[in-house]
Design a protein around this motif. Structure first.
Motif, PDB file in Angstrom:
ATOM      1  N   ARG A 124       0.837  -1.210   0.000  1.00 44.90           N
ATOM      2  CA  ARG A 124       0.000   0.000   0.000  1.00 44.90           C
ATOM      3  C   ARG A 124       0.865   1.251   0.000  1.00 44.90           C
ATOM      4  NH1 ARG A 124      -3.200  -1.891   5.045  1.00 44.90           N
ATOM      5  NH2 ARG A 124      -4.820  -3.277   4.234  1.00 44.90           N
ATOM      6  N   GLY A 125       0.518   2.175  -0.863  1.00 45.98           N
ATOM      7  CA  GLY A 125       1.257   3.430  -0.945  1.00 45.98           C
ATOM      8  C   GLY A 125       2.539   3.320  -1.739  1.00 45.98           C
ATOM      9  N   ASN A 126       2.947   2.100  -2.046  1.00 49.59           N
ATOM     10  CA  ASN A 126       4.179   1.878  -2.788  1.00 49.59           C
ATOM     11  C   ASN A 126       3.853   1.339  -4.185  1.00 49.59           C
ATOM     12  OD1 ASN A 126       6.852   1.566  -3.450  1.00 49.59           O
ATOM     13  ND2 ASN A 126       7.148  -0.298  -2.261  1.00 49.59           N
ATOM     14  N   ALA A 178      -1.421   2.624  -4.882  1.00 44.49           N
ATOM     15  CA  ALA A 178      -1.782   3.813  -4.103  1.00 44.49           C
ATOM     16  C   ALA A 178      -3.241   4.154  -4.380  1.00 44.49           C
ATOM     17  CB  ALA A 178      -0.880   4.983  -4.480  1.00 44.49           C
ATOM     18  N   VAL A 225       5.270   9.256   3.830  1.00 45.06           N
ATOM     19  CA  VAL A 225       5.075   8.210   2.823  1.00 45.06           C
ATOM     20  C   VAL A 225       6.370   7.964   2.060  1.00 45.06           C
ATOM     21  CG1 VAL A 225       3.795   7.583   0.734  1.00 45.06           C
ATOM     22  CG2 VAL A 225       2.629   8.788   2.593  1.00 45.06           C
ATOM     23  N   HIS A 227       8.684   4.299   2.195  1.00 42.80           N
ATOM     24  CA  HIS A 227       8.804   3.383   1.060  1.00 42.80           C
ATOM     25  C   HIS A 227      10.068   3.593   0.224  1.00 42.80           C
ATOM     26  CE1 HIS A 227       4.881   1.671   1.763  1.00 42.80           C
ATOM     27  NE2 HIS A 227       4.306   2.856   1.732  1.00 42.80           N
ATOM     28  N   ALA A 252      -0.205  10.097  -3.421  1.00 38.92           N
ATOM     29  CA  ALA A 252      -0.453   8.815  -4.087  1.00 38.92           C
ATOM     30  C   ALA A 252       0.616   8.482  -5.127  1.00 38.92           C
ATOM     31  CB  ALA A 252      -1.836   8.825  -4.738  1.00 38.92           C
ATOM     32  N   CYS A 310       5.551   7.562  -4.860  1.00 42.67           N
ATOM     33  CA  CYS A 310       6.433   6.399  -5.036  1.00 42.67           C
ATOM     34  C   CYS A 310       6.267   5.749  -6.408  1.00 42.67           C
ATOM     35  CB  CYS A 310       6.180   5.379  -3.931  1.00 42.67           C
ATOM     36  SG  CYS A 310       6.541   6.005  -2.278  1.00 42.67           S
ATOM     37  N   PRO A 348       3.557   4.485  -8.212  1.00 38.49           N
ATOM     38  CA  PRO A 348       2.934   3.167  -8.049  1.00 38.49           C
ATOM     39  C   PRO A 348       2.669   2.488  -9.396  1.00 38.49           C
ATOM     40  CG  PRO A 348       1.300   4.888  -7.790  1.00 38.49           C
ATOM     41  CD  PRO A 348       2.630   5.576  -7.877  1.00 38.49           C
ATOM     42  N   LEU A 393      -2.748   3.007  -9.579  1.00 40.34           N
ATOM     43  CA  LEU A 393      -3.334   4.113  -8.830  1.00 40.34           C
ATOM     44  C   LEU A 393      -4.850   3.954  -8.850  1.00 40.34           C
ATOM     45  CD1 LEU A 393      -3.134   6.875  -7.394  1.00 40.34           C
ATOM     46  CD2 LEU A 393      -3.170   7.947  -9.655  1.00 40.34           C
TER      47      LEU A 393
END
Length: 343
Positions: free
Chosen positions: A88-90, A93, A116, A120, A168, A171, A173, A176
């Protein structure tokens, strides 16, 4: 080639005092790398619950009761909690629906954003701050060097939404998930946010799953559409096919109920009469049957998915061709109202 995300027979329910509310009743779809897919449907159709289920953000009394969510070979529904937190978040997101409540009001925006990044990306405090300022600039926040030290209440609704987007994408992702990211925003800000997400797809290869009730937004930025109703996928296909040759009566109803612009069009809007099904006791057949002008005796049974063309499927007996038409028409509430009006 395998899809970036493959959702198979996802089921999520809420166990209340009244009984089990079957919010998502067997949803399946895929998302390819670098693709923007829209999930549309009216309130209560299961869009947001399905989206949150992908990364197990369902809180009690909700529970994911079945299915698979495979992200590049990994089933997120079976990941240990520690591995899920790393994801999550990496790698995945989410932009939540309400930026007013998604940001902590007593913590500075920069602190929330750098947290965040540091978690990550393992950056130091100074490097994370520079990255946060860069992200705020990318999403169109003016004077990011000053804004980073302000609190959420010092930002407008549109700017808070931009902060959520910056968080979001911090990182980069692989996926998304954007849940109504343009709700309550003015048209100019809405366009800028949609352009930002589209640019993210094009430049980084990030895939976007856009949850919305706005078909105009979907037509503008998405490549494929998933239409949900009553916890099920009613229709799925390329944007052009859905808008030009919709196969399901519910999709047709949605398109008839939105205003047409340009060309001097003066078509009358046609609302979808009736109310959505009660998911405490969902119907065994098509959930749209009670509101459908084409309802037949056969609709008391849930139809299979019929493909009009590769990639365009519809959960409707009528989509199967003339052989599936049934002469036994079932009068609906809308028919009764018309007859009473005529008398």
């Amino acid at each position: 080639m395998a899809s970036l995300l493959s959702v198979r027979d996802l089921k999520t329910s809420f166990f209340t005092r009244e009984g089990e509310v079957q919010s998502v009743r067997g949803v399946s779809f895929t998302v390819e790398k670098g693709e923007m897919v829209g999930i549309v449907g009216e309130s209560g159709s299961g869009k947001s619950v399905a989206a949150k289920s992908l990364i197990r953000l369902i809180q009690p009394p909700g529970k994911i009761v079945g299915g698979e969510v495979v992200l590049q070979g990994t089933d997120t529904l079976r990941l240990p909690e520690e591995e899920l937190r790393k994801l999550r978040g990496n790698r995945v997101a989410m932009i939540f629906q309400d930026p007013m409540t998604s940001l902590n009001p007593v913590v500075k925006v920069g602190t929330q954003l750098t947290e965040v990044i540091r978690r990550h990306r393992k950056l130091g405090r100074k490097a994370a701050r520079l990255r946060a300022i860069e992200l705020l600039r990318e999403v169109g926040i003016p004077s990011p060097e000053k804004r980073i030290d302000q609190y959420p209440h010092e930002f407008s609704g549109g700017m808070r939404q931009r902060v959520m987007i910056a968080m979001a994408i911090s990182c980069t992702p692989e996926l998304l998930i954007a849940d109504e990211p343009t709700t309550a925003l003015d048209v100019t800000i809405q366009a800028q946010i949609l352009d930002l997400m589209k640019s993210l797809c094009d430049t980084t290869g990030t895939s976007v799953l856009l949850i919305t009730h706005d078909l105009g937004v979907v037509a503008q930025v998405c490549t494929r559409v998933v239409v949900m109703y009553g916890g099920l996928v009613m229709e799925e296909g390329p944007v052009e096919a859905i808008f030009e040759t919709p196969r399901h009566p519910y999709t047709q109803g949605l398109l008839r109920s939105i205003p047409k612009t340009g060309g001097g069009s003066r078509e009358k809007l046609v609302p979808i009469e009736g109310t959505p099904p009660n998911l405490l006791d969902p119907p065994p057949g098509c959930p749209f049957m009670e509101r459908c002008p084409h309802a037949m005796e056969k609709c008391l049974r849930l139809p299979p998915y019929y493909e009009a063309q590769p990639g365009h499927r519809s959960l409707c007996w009528l989509a199967g061709g003339p052989d599936n038409h049934d002469s036994g028409h079932v009068p609906q509430a809308a028919d009764t109202k018309r007859k009473e009006g005529d008398s």
